[in-house]
Design a protein around this motif. Structure first.
Motif, PDB file in Angstrom:
ATOM      1  N   GLU A  78      -8.642 -35.428  14.830  1.00 42.43           N
ATOM      2  CA  GLU A  78      -9.470 -35.240  16.018  1.00 42.43           C
ATOM      3  C   GLU A  78     -10.457 -34.103  15.816  1.00 42.43           C
ATOM      4  OE1 GLU A  78      -8.442 -35.202  20.672  1.00 42.43           O
ATOM      5  OE2 GLU A  78      -7.752 -33.402  19.621  1.00 42.43           O
ATOM      6  N   ARG A  79     -10.003 -33.005  15.203  1.00 42.97           N
ATOM      7  CA  ARG A  79     -10.902 -31.869  14.970  1.00 42.97           C
ATOM      8  C   ARG A  79     -12.029 -32.247  14.027  1.00 42.97           C
ATOM      9  NH1 ARG A  79      -5.960 -28.564  14.980  1.00 42.97           N
ATOM     10  NH2 ARG A  79      -5.914 -28.648  12.705  1.00 42.97           N
ATOM     11  N   LEU A  80     -11.719 -32.992  12.971  1.00 42.60           N
ATOM     12  CA  LEU A  80     -12.750 -33.381  12.009  1.00 42.60           C
ATOM     13  C   LEU A  80     -13.760 -34.324  12.652  1.00 42.60           C
ATOM     14  CD1 LEU A  80     -13.971 -33.413   9.191  1.00 42.60           C
ATOM     15  CD2 LEU A  80     -12.339 -35.216   8.576  1.00 42.60           C
ATOM     16  N   ALA A  81     -13.268 -35.335  13.367  1.00 45.02           N
ATOM     17  CA  ALA A  81     -14.177 -36.278  14.017  1.00 45.02           C
ATOM     18  C   ALA A  81     -15.047 -35.566  15.051  1.00 45.02           C
ATOM     19  CB  ALA A  81     -13.378 -37.397  14.688  1.00 45.02           C
ATOM     20  N   GLY A  82     -14.443 -34.628  15.775  1.00 44.98           N
ATOM     21  CA  GLY A  82     -15.205 -33.896  16.776  1.00 44.98           C
ATOM     22  C   GLY A  82     -16.262 -33.009  16.166  1.00 44.98           C
ATOM     23  N   ALA A  83     -15.908 -32.287  15.106  1.00 47.64           N
ATOM     24  CA  ALA A  83     -16.885 -31.418  14.447  1.00 47.64           C
ATOM     25  C   ALA A  83     -18.047 -32.233  13.896  1.00 47.64           C
ATOM     26  CB  ALA A  83     -16.204 -30.621  13.340  1.00 47.64           C
ATOM     27  N   ARG A  84     -17.738 -33.381  13.330  1.00 46.25           N
ATOM     28  CA  ARG A  84     -18.810 -34.236  12.811  1.00 46.25           C
ATOM     29  C   ARG A  84     -19.726 -34.714  13.929  1.00 46.25           C
ATOM     30  NH1 ARG A  84     -15.305 -37.841   8.457  1.00 46.25           N
ATOM     31  NH2 ARG A  84     -15.825 -36.610   6.607  1.00 46.25           N
ATOM     32  N   MET A 119     -16.732 -25.132  14.390  1.00 47.56           N
ATOM     33  CA  MET A 119     -18.106 -25.590  14.256  1.00 47.56           C
ATOM     34  C   MET A 119     -18.888 -24.732  13.264  1.00 47.56           C
ATOM     35  SD  MET A 119     -18.322 -28.319  15.967  1.00 47.56           S
ATOM     36  CE  MET A 119     -20.042 -28.488  15.501  1.00 47.56           C
ATOM     37  N   ALA A 120     -18.686 -23.427  13.306  1.00 47.03           N
ATOM     38  CA  ALA A 120     -19.403 -22.538  12.387  1.00 47.03           C
ATOM     39  C   ALA A 120     -19.068 -22.884  10.937  1.00 47.03           C
ATOM     40  CB  ALA A 120     -19.056 -21.083  12.678  1.00 47.03           C
ATOM     41  N   LEU A 121     -17.791 -23.117  10.667  1.00 49.57           N
ATOM     42  CA  LEU A 121     -17.387 -23.458   9.304  1.00 49.57           C
ATOM     43  C   LEU A 121     -17.898 -24.841   8.906  1.00 49.57           C
ATOM     44  CD1 LEU A 121     -13.722 -22.118   9.380  1.00 49.57           C
ATOM     45  CD2 LEU A 121     -15.583 -21.223   7.974  1.00 49.57           C
ATOM     46  N   HIS A 122     -17.748 -25.806   9.798  1.00 50.04           N
ATOM     47  CA  HIS A 122     -18.148 -27.168   9.452  1.00 50.04           C
ATOM     48  C   HIS A 122     -19.642 -27.247   9.155  1.00 50.04           C
ATOM     49  CE1 HIS A 122     -17.655 -31.551   9.361  1.00 50.04           C
ATOM     50  NE2 HIS A 122     -18.861 -31.579   9.916  1.00 50.04           N
ATOM     51  N   VAL A 123     -20.452 -26.700  10.049  1.00 53.50           N
ATOM     52  CA  VAL A 123     -21.904 -26.790   9.891  1.00 53.50           C
ATOM     53  C   VAL A 123     -22.401 -25.820   8.824  1.00 53.50           C
ATOM     54  CG1 VAL A 123     -24.100 -26.364  11.064  1.00 53.50           C
ATOM     55  CG2 VAL A 123     -22.313 -27.685  12.203  1.00 53.50           C
ATOM     56  N   GLY A 124     -21.888 -24.582   8.837  1.00 58.92           N
ATOM     57  CA  GLY A 124     -22.388 -23.571   7.914  1.00 58.92           C
ATOM     58  C   GLY A 124     -22.195 -23.919   6.457  1.00 58.92           C
ATOM     59  N   LEU A 125     -21.109 -24.619   6.139  1.00 57.54           N
ATOM     60  CA  LEU A 125     -20.831 -24.996   4.748  1.00 57.54           C
ATOM     61  C   LEU A 125     -21.579 -26.252   4.324  1.00 57.54           C
ATOM     62  CD1 LEU A 125     -16.988 -24.359   4.795  1.00 57.54           C
ATOM     63  CD2 LEU A 125     -18.690 -22.981   3.587  1.00 57.54           C
ATOM     64  N   ALA A 142     -11.751 -27.676   9.741  1.00 57.06           N
ATOM     65  CA  ALA A 142     -11.554 -29.120   9.852  1.00 57.06           C
ATOM     66  C   ALA A 142     -11.935 -29.789   8.533  1.00 57.06           C
ATOM     67  CB  ALA A 142     -12.393 -29.677  10.995  1.00 57.06           C
ATOM     68  N   GLY A 143     -11.059 -30.644   8.032  1.00 48.92           N
ATOM     69  CA  GLY A 143     -11.377 -31.413   6.830  1.00 48.92           C
ATOM     70  C   GLY A 143     -11.535 -30.582   5.586  1.00 48.92           C
ATOM     71  N   GLY A 144     -10.643 -29.621   5.394  1.00 47.56           N
ATOM     72  CA  GLY A 144     -10.746 -28.772   4.211  1.00 47.56           C
ATOM     73  C   GLY A 144     -10.667 -29.534   2.906  1.00 47.56           C
TER      74      GLY A 144
END
Length: 220
Positions: A78-84, A119-125, A142-144
């Protein structure tokens, strides 16, 4: 895609911005919840523009809060799908703010709390150009396991967590550090003793030092 916006704090003495610090709130909060961090750090970064956008959706729990994405079962999927799903609107906001301020990605720092940290980690990377720094409080990655295929840059990261966090357990920090280290992202971390889900004085001080080190280096 509806643009997002939120409260902001200009550089001291109305100077032109030389750094941009974007503050990303947690689930059920809004930009007003995090813009207060700017008061702790603006003396250290007098040329920084601080902006705290409201999440794109009303919180599923009701009230006046916002969310970056829904959380119902708090699962990794859920966290990965949401961050995407929320990434495009945040990416567009970052691009717009950098353009308005006339600043490069190397003058950008992303700071997030809880869901905002995700969100910061998902988008920033995954930015085309690396931000100067990512600072995350009480959050998760999310999704490491997908980073080797999806990551496009390796900005320095500092993660801070309380060992008494009952919302996002401190084990999330350890998993994030392991995943980031495995792909050679320069990551530092700190666990604050006795701190529940929140930002404590140790984390504030360490975060200010971290932002200064990377944003002022980028400026010079």
């Amino acid at each position: 895609m509806t643009p997002i916006d939120g409260p902001r704090l200009a550089p001291l003495e109305d100077r032109p911005a030389r750094q941009l610090v974007i503050l990303l709130h947690g689930f059920g909060a809004d930009g007003e919840d995090l813009i207060g961090l700017a008061d702790h750090w603006r003396r250290l970064l007098p040329d920084a523009l601080f902006v705290a956008p409201d999440g794109p959706q009303p919180c599923v729990l009701g009230g006046f809060g916002r969310q970056w994405f829904p959380l119902t079962d708090f699962s990794d999927g859920e966290r990965l799908a949401g961050a995407r799903s929320a990434a495009p609107v945040l990416d567009a906001f970052i691009d717009r703010e950098l353009e308005k301020a006339g600043l490069p990605d190397s003058a950008l720092a992303l700071v997030g709390f809880s869901q905002g940290c995700m969100m910061a980690l998902h988008v920033g990377l995954r930015r085309k150009l690396a931000p100067a720094a990512i600072l995350g409080y009480s959050g998760a990655l999310a999704g490491g396991d997908l980073l080797p295929d999806e990551m496009t840059c390796k900005p320095p990261v500092l993660l801070v967590h309380g060992d008494a966090d009952g919302v996002v357990p401190v084990a999330a920090l350890r998993r994030a550090v392991a995943s980031l280290s495995a792909v050679q992202v320069p990551v530092q971390w700190h666990v604050e003793e006795g701190l529940p889900h929140g930002i404590g004085p140790e984390g504030l001080a360490l975060g200010g030092e971290f932002l200064c080190r990377h944003l002022l280096d980028a400026r010079d």
